[in-house]
Design a protein around this motif. Structure first.
Motif, PDB file in Angstrom:
ATOM      1  N   ALA A 145       1.071  -1.204  -0.199  1.00  0.00           N
ATOM      2  CA  ALA A 145      -0.036  -0.161  -0.153  1.00  0.00           C
ATOM      3  C   ALA A 145       0.846   1.185  -0.124  1.00  0.00           C
ATOM      4  O   ALA A 145       0.424   2.527  -0.660  1.00  0.00           O
ATOM      5  CB  ALA A 145      -1.011   0.085   1.331  1.00  0.00           C
ATOM      6  N   ARG A 146       2.140   1.264   0.776  1.00  0.00           N
ATOM      7  CA  ARG A 146       2.994   2.382   0.757  1.00  0.00           C
ATOM      8  C   ARG A 146       3.435   2.451  -0.495  1.00  0.00           C
ATOM      9  O   ARG A 146       3.958   3.770  -1.036  1.00  0.00           O
ATOM     10  CB  ARG A 146       4.077   2.250   1.832  1.00  0.00           C
ATOM     11  N   GLU A 147       3.975   1.303  -1.280  1.00  0.00           N
ATOM     12  CA  GLU A 147       4.483   1.557  -2.553  1.00  0.00           C
ATOM     13  C   GLU A 147       3.682   2.220  -3.522  1.00  0.00           C
ATOM     14  O   GLU A 147       3.973   2.893  -4.398  1.00  0.00           O
ATOM     15  CB  GLU A 147       4.931   0.264  -3.142  1.00  0.00           C
ATOM     16  N   GLN A 148       2.127   1.970  -3.407  1.00  0.00           N
ATOM     17  CA  GLN A 148       1.487   2.421  -4.327  1.00  0.00           C
ATOM     18  C   GLN A 148       0.675   3.657  -4.000  1.00  0.00           C
ATOM     19  O   GLN A 148      -0.178   3.995  -4.686  1.00  0.00           O
ATOM     20  CB  GLN A 148       0.230   1.289  -4.511  1.00  0.00           C
ATOM     21  N   GLY A 149       1.235   4.130  -2.730  1.00  0.00           N
ATOM     22  CA  GLY A 149       0.555   5.608  -2.438  1.00  0.00           C
ATOM     23  C   GLY A 149      -0.866   5.613  -2.179  1.00  0.00           C
ATOM     24  O   GLY A 149      -1.680   6.350  -2.294  1.00  0.00           O
ATOM     25  N   VAL A 150      -1.345   4.241  -1.701  1.00  0.00           N
ATOM     26  CA  VAL A 150      -2.512   4.317  -0.918  1.00  0.00           C
ATOM     27  C   VAL A 150      -3.087   5.330  -0.114  1.00  0.00           C
ATOM     28  O   VAL A 150      -2.324   5.715   0.903  1.00  0.00           O
ATOM     29  CB  VAL A 150      -2.893   2.875  -0.519  1.00  0.00           C
ATOM     30  N   GLU A 151      -4.151   5.915  -0.216  1.00  0.00           N
ATOM     31  CA  GLU A 151      -4.670   7.036   0.426  1.00  0.00           C
ATOM     32  C   GLU A 151      -5.350   6.557   1.952  1.00  0.00           C
ATOM     33  O   GLU A 151      -5.194   7.199   2.772  1.00  0.00           O
ATOM     34  CB  GLU A 151      -5.996   7.892  -0.191  1.00  0.00           C
ATOM     35  N   HIS A 152      -6.052   5.421   1.916  1.00  0.00           N
ATOM     36  CA  HIS A 152      -6.676   5.062   3.222  1.00  0.00           C
ATOM     37  C   HIS A 152      -6.912   3.496   3.169  1.00  0.00           C
ATOM     38  O   HIS A 152      -6.928   2.863   2.207  1.00  0.00           O
ATOM     39  CB  HIS A 152      -7.896   5.747   3.160  1.00  0.00           C
ATOM     40  N   ILE A 153      -6.983   2.874   4.339  1.00  0.00           N
ATOM     41  CA  ILE A 153      -6.991   1.638   4.541  1.00  0.00           C
ATOM     42  C   ILE A 153      -7.996   1.532   5.583  1.00  0.00           C
ATOM     43  O   ILE A 153      -8.274   2.047   6.522  1.00  0.00           O
ATOM     44  CB  ILE A 153      -5.713   0.848   4.976  1.00  0.00           C
ATOM     45  N   VAL A 154      -9.065   0.466   5.328  1.00  0.00           N
ATOM     46  CA  VAL A 154     -10.068   0.171   6.443  1.00  0.00           C
ATOM     47  C   VAL A 154      -9.641  -1.405   6.772  1.00  0.00           C
ATOM     48  O   VAL A 154      -9.531  -2.262   6.040  1.00  0.00           O
ATOM     49  CB  VAL A 154     -11.251  -0.135   6.080  1.00  0.00           C
ATOM     50  N   ASN A 155      -9.326  -1.662   8.218  1.00  0.00           N
ATOM     51  CA  ASN A 155      -8.875  -2.862   8.664  1.00  0.00           C
ATOM     52  C   ASN A 155      -9.745  -3.505   9.544  1.00  0.00           C
ATOM     53  O   ASN A 155     -10.293  -3.048  10.717  1.00  0.00           O
ATOM     54  CB  ASN A 155      -7.625  -2.600   9.482  1.00  0.00           C
ATOM     55  N   LEU A 156     -10.305  -4.808   9.147  1.00  0.00           N
ATOM     56  CA  LEU A 156     -11.063  -5.467  10.105  1.00  0.00           C
ATOM     57  C   LEU A 156     -10.259  -6.267  11.137  1.00  0.00           C
ATOM     58  O   LEU A 156      -9.776  -7.012  11.017  1.00  0.00           O
ATOM     59  CB  LEU A 156     -11.812  -6.562   9.208  1.00  0.00           C
ATOM     60  N   SER A 157     -10.710  -5.600  12.290  1.00  0.00           N
ATOM     61  CA  SER A 157      -9.963  -5.968  13.564  1.00  0.00           C
ATOM     62  C   SER A 157     -10.876  -6.702  14.409  1.00  0.00           C
ATOM     63  O   SER A 157     -11.667  -7.381  14.016  1.00  0.00           O
ATOM     64  CB  SER A 157      -9.363  -4.703  14.402  1.00  0.00           C
ATOM     65  N   HIS A 158     -10.452  -6.757  15.682  1.00  0.00           N
ATOM     66  CA  HIS A 158     -11.320  -7.483  16.738  1.00  0.00           C
ATOM     67  C   HIS A 158     -11.457  -6.771  17.852  1.00  0.00           C
ATOM     68  O   HIS A 158     -10.904  -5.987  18.389  1.00  0.00           O
ATOM     69  CB  HIS A 158     -10.492  -8.830  17.004  1.00  0.00           C
ATOM     70  N   LYS A 159     -12.811  -7.200  18.463  1.00  0.00           N
ATOM     71  CA  LYS A 159     -13.346  -6.166  19.663  1.00  0.00           C
ATOM     72  C   LYS A 159     -12.255  -6.317  20.887  1.00  0.00           C
ATOM     73  O   LYS A 159     -12.313  -5.223  21.365  1.00  0.00           O
ATOM     74  CB  LYS A 159     -14.548  -7.238  20.111  1.00  0.00           C
ATOM     75  N   GLN A 160     -11.577  -7.296  21.040  1.00  0.00           N
ATOM     76  CA  GLN A 160     -10.603  -7.218  22.110  1.00  0.00           C
ATOM     77  C   GLN A 160      -9.053  -6.990  21.967  1.00  0.00           C
ATOM     78  O   GLN A 160      -8.258  -7.309  22.303  1.00  0.00           O
ATOM     79  CB  GLN A 160     -10.649  -8.630  22.781  1.00  0.00           C
ATOM     80  N   SER A 161      -9.086  -6.399  20.683  1.00  0.00           N
ATOM     81  CA  SER A 161      -7.469  -6.091  20.205  1.00  0.00           C
ATOM     82  C   SER A 161      -7.038  -5.470  21.129  1.00  0.00           C
ATOM     83  O   SER A 161      -7.367  -4.069  21.639  1.00  0.00           O
ATOM     84  CB  SER A 161      -7.641  -5.222  18.947  1.00  0.00           C
ATOM     85  N   ARG A 162      -5.813  -5.771  21.951  1.00  0.00           N
ATOM     86  CA  ARG A 162      -5.096  -4.982  23.084  1.00  0.00           C
ATOM     87  C   ARG A 162      -3.822  -5.840  23.340  1.00  0.00           C
ATOM     88  O   ARG A 162      -3.429  -6.816  22.955  1.00  0.00           O
ATOM     89  CB  ARG A 162      -5.846  -4.938  24.011  1.00  0.00           C
ATOM     90  N   PRO A 180      -3.223   6.547   6.488  1.00  0.00           N
ATOM     91  CA  PRO A 180      -4.463   6.759   7.218  1.00  0.00           C
ATOM     92  C   PRO A 180      -5.261   5.438   7.272  1.00  0.00           C
ATOM     93  O   PRO A 180      -5.766   4.834   6.346  1.00  0.00           O
ATOM     94  CB  PRO A 180      -5.124   8.070   6.638  1.00  0.00           C
ATOM     95  N   THR A 181      -5.596   5.008   8.551  1.00  0.00           N
ATOM     96  CA  THR A 181      -6.303   3.700   8.633  1.00  0.00           C
ATOM     97  C   THR A 181      -7.354   3.770   9.674  1.00  0.00           C
ATOM     98  O   THR A 181      -7.191   4.364  10.643  1.00  0.00           O
ATOM     99  CB  THR A 181      -5.223   2.650   8.989  1.00  0.00           C
ATOM    100  N   THR A 182      -8.684   3.241   9.358  1.00  0.00           N
ATOM    101  CA  THR A 182      -9.533   3.321  10.271  1.00  0.00           C
ATOM    102  C   THR A 182      -9.543   1.357  10.656  1.00  0.00           C
ATOM    103  O   THR A 182      -9.766   0.405   9.831  1.00  0.00           O
ATOM    104  CB  THR A 182     -11.028   3.337   9.555  1.00  0.00           C
ATOM    105  N   ASN A 183      -9.478   1.329  11.983  1.00  0.00           N
ATOM    106  CA  ASN A 183      -9.558   0.171  12.609  1.00  0.00           C
ATOM    107  C   ASN A 183     -11.270  -0.417  12.984  1.00  0.00           C
ATOM    108  O   ASN A 183     -11.567   0.387  13.904  1.00  0.00           O
ATOM    109  CB  ASN A 183      -8.779  -0.316  13.731  1.00  0.00           C
ATOM    110  N   LEU A 184     -11.642  -1.229  12.388  1.00  0.00           N
ATOM    111  CA  LEU A 184     -13.189  -1.791  12.870  1.00  0.00           C
ATOM    112  C   LEU A 184     -12.939  -3.019  13.794  1.00  0.00           C
ATOM    113  O   LEU A 184     -12.747  -3.972  13.319  1.00  0.00           O
ATOM    114  CB  LEU A 184     -13.928  -2.217  11.748  1.00  0.00           C
ATOM    115  N   ARG A 185     -13.258  -2.696  14.968  1.00  0.00           N
ATOM    116  CA  ARG A 185     -13.079  -3.841  15.876  1.00  0.00           C
ATOM    117  C   ARG A 185     -14.541  -4.432  16.242  1.00  0.00           C
ATOM    118  O   ARG A 185     -15.323  -4.054  16.959  1.00  0.00           O
ATOM    119  CB  ARG A 185     -12.491  -3.142  17.275  1.00  0.00           C
ATOM    120  N   ILE A 186     -14.592  -5.429  15.635  1.00  0.00           N
ATOM    121  CA  ILE A 186     -15.932  -6.271  15.397  1.00  0.00           C
ATOM    122  C   ILE A 186     -16.006  -7.214  16.378  1.00  0.00           C
ATOM    123  O   ILE A 186     -15.013  -7.643  17.366  1.00  0.00           O
ATOM    124  CB  ILE A 186     -16.005  -7.004  14.263  1.00  0.00           C
ATOM    125  N   THR A 187     -17.338  -7.693  16.605  1.00  0.00           N
ATOM    126  CA  THR A 187     -17.651  -8.894  17.482  1.00  0.00           C
ATOM    127  C   THR A 187     -18.240 -10.042  16.674  1.00  0.00           C
ATOM    128  O   THR A 187     -18.168  -9.898  15.356  1.00  0.00           O
ATOM    129  CB  THR A 187     -18.561  -8.350  18.491  1.00  0.00           C
TER     130      THR A 187
END
Length: 271
Positions: free
Chosen positions: A91-108, A132-139
């Motif tokens: 993504a860095r190599e390609q100059g990507v503007e934004h990432i949405v990451n499917l994470s986890h509710k208990q991520s810690r 710039p990344t948005t982490n979605l902490r799902i259940t």
């Protein structure tokens, strides 16, 4: 035109995310492991389909060519952190503007579960990338209850989770709307971690009572190894990692933050 890469494109969040993005008039490149009826359907709707392995640097460089924004979705399997590193690097190599990451509710960082800890590490990888990344902490996804429908019809509630774990299921289709809305208009979402869950919390005993009529219908998680569970339900996806302890880590702790549900409602509304 903005081009968006969706990984896990034939999965429960990937497939509806592709459809939502296409409805918005965006160009979508959908990454799938193999051709099947699901990928063919997405192609018929107008998505560009590419086939490859998310853990292959070569495949990801090809998939990312010309991409502006991207959705990172990794299955319940080993190799999450490595895949995140490859994804972030390309993504860095390609100059990507934004990432949405499917994470986890208990991520810690202090998670006892290796799987949960790896989600936190993956979040750090994307942070280090500078993208710039948005982490979605799902259940727990509500669709998982459909996977065990044949058991429910026989009066059994079968899940390889700790029966005392509590969670508030959210439909994967609703999660996909949130993903698509952020990818369409990412402004203000960079560096954010959203806790996503449904409106009501349940334990597995409570769900068994509601769906089957008896909490005694639960099959204890200790007697239901990971692989046999996925294969016995006849699912189209069979995660490659083993061990009941890993899957147990996906049982959410008690949800108490009203901010989480407010965020989910706001993100579900088309902006």
């Amino acid at each position: 035109m903005t081009t968006i890469l969706v990984t896990g494109a034939t999965g429960d969040t990937g497939r509806p995310t592709v459809k939502e993005l296409l409805k918005k008039g965006l160009k979508v490149r959908a990454l799938a492991r193999r051709e099947d009826a699901r990928s063919q359907e997405l192609a018929s709707l107008g998505a560009e389909i590419v086939y490859g392995d998310i853990t292959s640097l070569r495949d990801m460089r090809l998939a990312f060519d010309g991409v502006d924004r991207a959705y990172f979705c990794y299955p319940i399997a080993d190799g999450l952190v490595e895949a995140a590193v490859i994804f972030a690097q390309v993504a860095r190599e390609q100059g990507v503007e934004h990432i949405v990451n499917l994470s986890h509710k208990q991520s810690r960082p202090d998670a006892r579960s290796k799987v949960t800890q790896n989600h936190w590490l993956s979040e750090q990888v994307f942070k280090w990338s500078g993208i710039p990344t948005t982490n979605l902490r799902i259940t727990f996804f509500a669709e998982w209850l459909l996977y065990i429908s044949t058991f429910i019809q026989r009066g059994r509630y079968v899940m390889p989770f700790n029966k005392d774990g509590r969670f508030a299921p959210l439909a994967a289709a609703d999660t996909a709307k949130i993903i698509a809305n952020i990818l369409e208009k990412p402004e203000g979402h960079g560096g954010q971690a959203y806790q996503l869950h449904g409106p009501k919390e349940y334990s597995h005993e409570e769900l068994a009572q509601r769906l089957v009529g008896s909490s005694e219908s639960i099959c204890p998680s200790s007697s239901l190894p990971y692989r046999p569970f996925w294969s016995s339900r006849g699912s189209r996806m069979t995660p490659s990692c083993g061990g009941t302890s890993k899957l147990r880590s996906w049982t959410s702790k008690r949800v108490s933050s009203p901010v989480s549900m407010t965020s989910a409602r706001r993100l579900l509304v088309a902006r």
